[in-house]
Design an enzyme around this catalytic site. Structure first.
Site, PDB file in Angstrom:
ATOM      1  N   ASN A   1      -7.108  -2.776  14.775  1.00 21.77           N
ATOM      2  CA  ASN A   1      -8.520  -2.951  14.420  1.00 21.77           C
ATOM      3  C   ASN A   1      -8.738  -4.139  13.479  1.00 21.77           C
ATOM      4  OD1 ASN A   1      -7.584  -2.062  11.967  1.00 21.77           O
ATOM      5  ND2 ASN A   1      -8.996  -0.334  11.762  1.00 21.77           N
TER       6      ASN A   1
ATOM      7  N   ASP B   1       0.815  -1.218   0.000  1.00 21.51           N
ATOM      8  CA  ASP B   1       0.000   0.000   0.000  1.00 21.51           C
ATOM      9  C   ASP B   1       0.846   1.264   0.000  1.00 21.51           C
ATOM     10  OD1 ASP B   1       0.950  -0.335   2.606  1.00 21.51           O
ATOM     11  OD2 ASP B   1      -0.997  -0.869   3.426  1.00 21.51           O
TER      12      ASP B   1
ATOM     13  N   GLU C   1      -9.587  -1.915   5.683  1.00 19.89           N
ATOM     14  CA  GLU C   1     -10.169  -1.629   6.989  1.00 19.89           C
ATOM     15  C   GLU C   1     -11.385  -2.536   7.239  1.00 19.89           C
ATOM     16  OE1 GLU C   1      -8.536   0.079   8.894  1.00 19.89           O
ATOM     17  OE2 GLU C   1      -7.961   2.054   8.166  1.00 19.89           O
TER      18      GLU C   1
ATOM     19  N   HIS D   1      -7.202  -4.716  10.542  1.00 16.49           N
ATOM     20  CA  HIS D   1      -6.983  -4.531   9.100  1.00 16.49           C
ATOM     21  C   HIS D   1      -5.726  -5.258   8.634  1.00 16.49           C
ATOM     22  CE1 HIS D   1      -4.534  -0.508   9.659  1.00 16.49           C
ATOM     23  NE2 HIS D   1      -3.746  -1.540   9.756  1.00 16.49           N
TER      24      HIS D   1
HETATM   25  P1  PGA Z   1       2.406  -1.636  12.795  1.00 19.42           P
HETATM   26  O1  PGA Z   1       1.202  -1.527  11.765  1.00 19.42           O
HETATM   27  O2  PGA Z   1       3.311  -2.688  12.277  1.00 19.42           O
HETATM   28  O3  PGA Z   1       3.038  -0.277  12.784  1.00 19.42           O
HETATM   29  O4  PGA Z   1       1.810  -1.985  14.115  1.00 19.42           O
HETATM   30  C1  PGA Z   1       0.646  -2.676  11.244  1.00 19.42           C
HETATM   31  C2  PGA Z   1      -0.567  -2.326  10.408  1.00 19.42           C
HETATM   32  O5  PGA Z   1      -1.229  -1.321  10.675  1.00 19.42           O
HETATM   33  O6  PGA Z   1      -0.862  -3.095   9.468  1.00 19.42           O
END
Ligand code: PGA
Length: 267
Positions: A136, A67, A143, A138
């Site tokens: 959350n 992404d 999302e 995702h």
């Molecule tokens: P993080 O993010 O590795 O910074 O915890 C993971 C994500 O949001 O997919």
């Protein structure tokens, strides 16, 4: 799914790097799906070390990042282009011609997303996709509520995700509102998926992903549909898993189940 629970972040990073290196040794022209965020930093550090110390060769590898934020130019300190250069590509020998990251500055976003999907297909498909997970639930920027068959497209970031990522910006107002992201359908087509998570702030999301019902409310639960999913977590992120998964861990550790070959014994 093979759930591997390690003591801490370093051990998670090393186990993940071992899996990537194993695939790379078997197939030097590996098509590798990559993720950003705090979680894979240790994995990248370990792969960089393997490149420097052991000659791990990325020259024939093709990469696809999950992404990118819409509206951030590649040099913006928080763009994923910059993240990948600083934390990985500047330190290995990947060929820039084979590196793919969605372009958050394109005007024809839809055409760009279709091109991205077509490039993945032209490469022969992703062999191994590295994934983090949001608190959350995702995966990439899919999302909660994302279509389970979704392809690369623009998504609106949830308030929760923007709050989580505000730590990298001066304020939440600077966090972009949209991102281009591979879809859940795109991700599930990878031959292997490697989901990494650390810390107790990920425990509920990991429980939902590994043991919860398949639901768009927890996009990561879709990895239950994948035939070759590796979930490598530390004890804190695993703390809400049932005993069965805790036991699966002990077996994986006890028998040093090879994570390199096929693993027909895993559900
Ligand atoms: P993080 O993010 O590795 O910074 O915890 C993971 C994500 O949001 O997919």
């Amino acid at each position: 799914m093979l759930v591997i629970i390690k003591d801490d972040y370093e051990a998670v990073s090393q186990e993940a790097a071992r899996l990537v290196a194993d695939r790379l040794h078997k197939k030097p022209s590996l098509v590798l799906g990559l993720a950003t965020g705090s979680t894979p930093l240790g994995l990248y550090r370990e792969l960089i070390r393997m490149h420097a110390d052991e000659g791990l060769d990325f020259s024939k590898v093709t990469t696809f990042n999950l992404d990118e934020y819409v509206g951030l130019p590649p040099d913006h300190p928080q763009s994923y282009h910059r993240f990948m250069r600083e934390n990985f590509f500047d330190h290995i020998n990947a060929d820039p011609r084979f590196v793919h990251i969605p372009d958050g500055m394109v005007t024809e976003i839809e055409a760009h997303c279709q091109w991205y999907e077509a490039e993945i297909e032209r490469s022969g498909g992703i062999d191994l996709q590295v994934l983090g997970i949001g608190a959350n639930g995702h995966i990439a920027f899919n999302e909660p509520g994302s279509s389970l068959g979704s392809r690369t497209r623009v998504k609106t970031l949830s308030r929760a995700t923007r709050e989580d990522n505000a730590r990298f910006f001066r304020s939440i107002d600077e966090v972009p509102r949209h991102a281009i992201t591979m879809g859940i359908g795109t991700i599930l087509e990878a031959q292997d998926v490697l989901l990494m998570a650390c810390g107790d702030q990920k425990a509920a999301a990991i429980q939902a992903a590994v043991e919860g019902p398949l639901t768009a409310s927890a996009p990561a639960s879709m990895i239950q549909m994948h035939r070759n999913a590796f979930v490598i977590v530390d004890r804190a992120a695993a703390s809400r898993l049932s005993d069965e998964h805790a036991t699966a861990l002990e077996e994986a550790v006890l028998f040093r189940r090879p994570i390199s070959g096929s693993h027909p014994d895993t559900a």
